[in-house]
Design an enzyme around this catalytic site. Structure first.
Site, short mmCIF file in Angstrom:
data_model
loop_
_atom_site.label_atom_id
_atom_site.label_comp_id
_atom_site.label_asym_id
_atom_site.label_seq_id
_atom_site.Cartn_x
_atom_site.Cartn_y
_atom_site.Cartn_z
N PRO A 112 96.97 92.73 127.98
CA PRO A 112 97.12 94.18 127.90
C PRO A 112 96.52 94.74 126.61
O PRO A 112 96.58 94.09 125.55
CB PRO A 112 98.63 94.42 127.96
N GLY A 114 95.95 96.80 123.31
CA GLY A 114 96.73 97.38 122.21
C GLY A 114 98.19 96.96 122.19
O GLY A 114 99.03 97.64 121.61
N ALA A 115 98.51 95.82 122.82
CA ALA A 115 99.92 95.43 122.98
C ALA A 115 100.33 94.30 122.04
O ALA A 115 101.41 93.75 122.16
CB ALA A 115 100.18 95.04 124.43
N LEU A 117 98.68 91.39 121.65
CA LEU A 117 98.27 90.06 122.11
C LEU A 117 96.78 89.80 121.86
O LEU A 117 96.19 88.89 122.45
CB LEU A 117 98.59 89.88 123.60
N GLY A 118 96.17 90.60 121.01
CA GLY A 118 94.80 90.30 120.58
C GLY A 118 93.74 90.58 121.64
O GLY A 118 92.74 89.86 121.71
N SER A 119 93.94 91.63 122.44
CA SER A 119 92.97 91.92 123.51
C SER A 119 91.59 92.25 122.94
O SER A 119 90.58 91.74 123.44
CB SER A 119 93.46 93.08 124.38
N SER A 120 91.54 93.08 121.91
CA SER A 120 90.23 93.49 121.41
C SER A 120 89.48 92.30 120.81
O SER A 120 88.28 92.12 121.05
CB SER A 120 90.34 94.63 120.40
N ALA A 122 89.77 89.17 121.64
CA ALA A 122 89.33 88.28 122.72
C ALA A 122 88.08 88.85 123.40
O ALA A 122 87.13 88.12 123.70
CB ALA A 122 90.45 88.09 123.73
N ASP A 164 93.09 87.65 114.02
CA ASP A 164 92.95 87.75 115.48
C ASP A 164 91.65 87.12 115.96
O ASP A 164 91.62 86.38 116.95
CB ASP A 164 92.96 89.22 115.94
C1 MEV Z 1 96.90 93.21 114.46
O1 MEV Z 1 96.81 92.35 115.61
C2 MEV Z 1 97.32 92.39 113.26
C3 MEV Z 1 97.36 93.17 111.95
O2 MEV Z 1 97.81 92.23 110.95
C4 MEV Z 1 96.00 93.70 111.56
C5 MEV Z 1 95.00 92.60 111.21
O3 MEV Z 1 95.40 91.50 110.82
O4 MEV Z 1 93.79 92.89 111.29
C6 MEV Z 1 98.36 94.31 111.99
#
Ligand code: MEV
Length: 331
Positions: A112, A114-115, A117-120, A122, A164
């Site tokens: 999903p 922005g949730a 789980l690192g979608s962007s 990936a 991420d």
């Molecule tokens: C976002 O998935 C994780 C944060 O620590 C931002 C980042 O590390 O770039 C909030």
């Protein structure tokens, strides 16, 4: 045509604080984004995305001009999604020294948007891998991680860590501290349970909020350093395979993130539901504001409790994915 995929992730410990040089331990999970790239015979970019927790959208654009897809999610998320794909395509062109290459790009994702789980990350990692391979260039996972980091850094206005993107590129559990990124070996089986409230947070805004607090109050800066201490203790518990202590430290980490203002009512409710069942610990994962929590539970209790929690839209078990970016077809 090349199809590559890359995993999403959960943070066992350390989100937000990692932006300021503290260590973090994200873990790749078996939920992937798949990106298909086919070179065009002009210099345009056509992007089709399905299943990004959006209704599916198609955007066609070249150069600076872009149409916005007509979907019901915050515009900032859509702009960010397009920005990520655009920048990933630019990285592929740069790596292959083909500044005028055009692409048809299709994105399918089980992660999903922005949730937490690192979608962007990936999508960007898989996109750079597929794009460069389509242009006849093969990059190592570390080179892809570096280029994907530059994308996140630019799209998030300079407020991104390497966590991420490195985790998605190499897979498994990793340790990030500033520029120092490496895989953690011999990780015990981590029984992750995810709760998802169906919402999303704006990473840029949430990171900026923490930065403002930290700049204004010494105790907020101390909270960020305390997260670093939790992570260092958590690494020892991880090496010792002590799941009880890991759970306790996850609870502690969540409390500190809450103090920094990045949790939400639904995230807190899911964390409490998991804790009051049999979970060893629970915390939000990623930037916060909405999205997902991660709990540690070997039994089915936390999943059952989460499925009855108002505000929890979906709950699932997530296995550690030891594979990072990989080619699925072509190349
Ligand atoms: C976002 O998935 C994780 C944060 O620590 C931002 C980042 O590390 O770039 C909030």
């Amino acid at each position: 045509m090349v199809v590559s995929s890359a995993p999403g992730k959960v943070y066992l410990f350390g989100e937000h604080a990692v932006v300021y040089g503290e260590p973090a331990v994200p873990c790749a999970i078996e939920r992937r984004a798949r990106v298909t790239v086919e070179e065009r015979d002009d210099d345009a970019l056509r992007v089709q995305a399905t299943d990004l927790s959006l209704d599916g959208f198609t955007v066609e654009y070249s150069g600076e001009s872009s149409d916005r897809p007509d979907i019901d999610v915050p515009e900032s998320l859509v702009d960010a999604a397009i920005g990520y794909v655009d920048a990933a395509a630019a990285q592929a062109r740069d790596a292959a020294d083909r500044p005028d290459a055009g692409f048809d790009i299709t994105i399918e994702s089980e992660i999903p948007l922005g949730a937490g789980l690192g979608s962007s990350a990936a999508v960007v990692v898989a996109g750079i891998d597929a794009g460069t391979r389509e242009l006849g260039v093969e990059l190592s996972a570390r080179e892809i991680a570096e280029r994907a980091y530059r994308v996140e850094h630019d799209v998030q206005d300079g407020q991104a860590s390497r966590a991420d993107t490195f985790c998605s590129a190499v897979g498994g559990a990793v340790r990030i501290e500033g520029d120092d990124c490496h895989a953690i070996r011999d990780v015990p089986n981590l029984p992750f349970v995810i709760g998802y409230d169906g919402g999303a947070g704006d990473t840029g805004e949430l990171v900026a909020g923490v930065r403002a607090l930290k700049d204004e109050y010494d105790f907020a800066a101390d909270t960020v350093s305390a997260i670093g201490d939790v992570v260092r203790q958590g690494e020892r518990a991880l090496q010792a395979g002590d799941l009880e202590e890991l759970g306790q430290l996850m609870d502690f980490n969540h409390g500190l993130l809450e103090a920094l203002g990045v949790s939400s009512r639904s995230l807190d409710e899911m964390v409490w539901a998991a804790r009051e069942s049999d979970a060893l610990g629970a915390k939000l994962t990623g930037a916060g504001g909405g999205g997902c929590i991660v709990a540690l539970d070997e039994s089915e209790e936390a999943r059952t409790a989460l499925s009855y929690t108002p505000g929890c839209e979906e709950t699932f078990r997530a296995e550690l994915d030891t594979d990072g970016v990989r080619v699925e077809e072509g190349a």
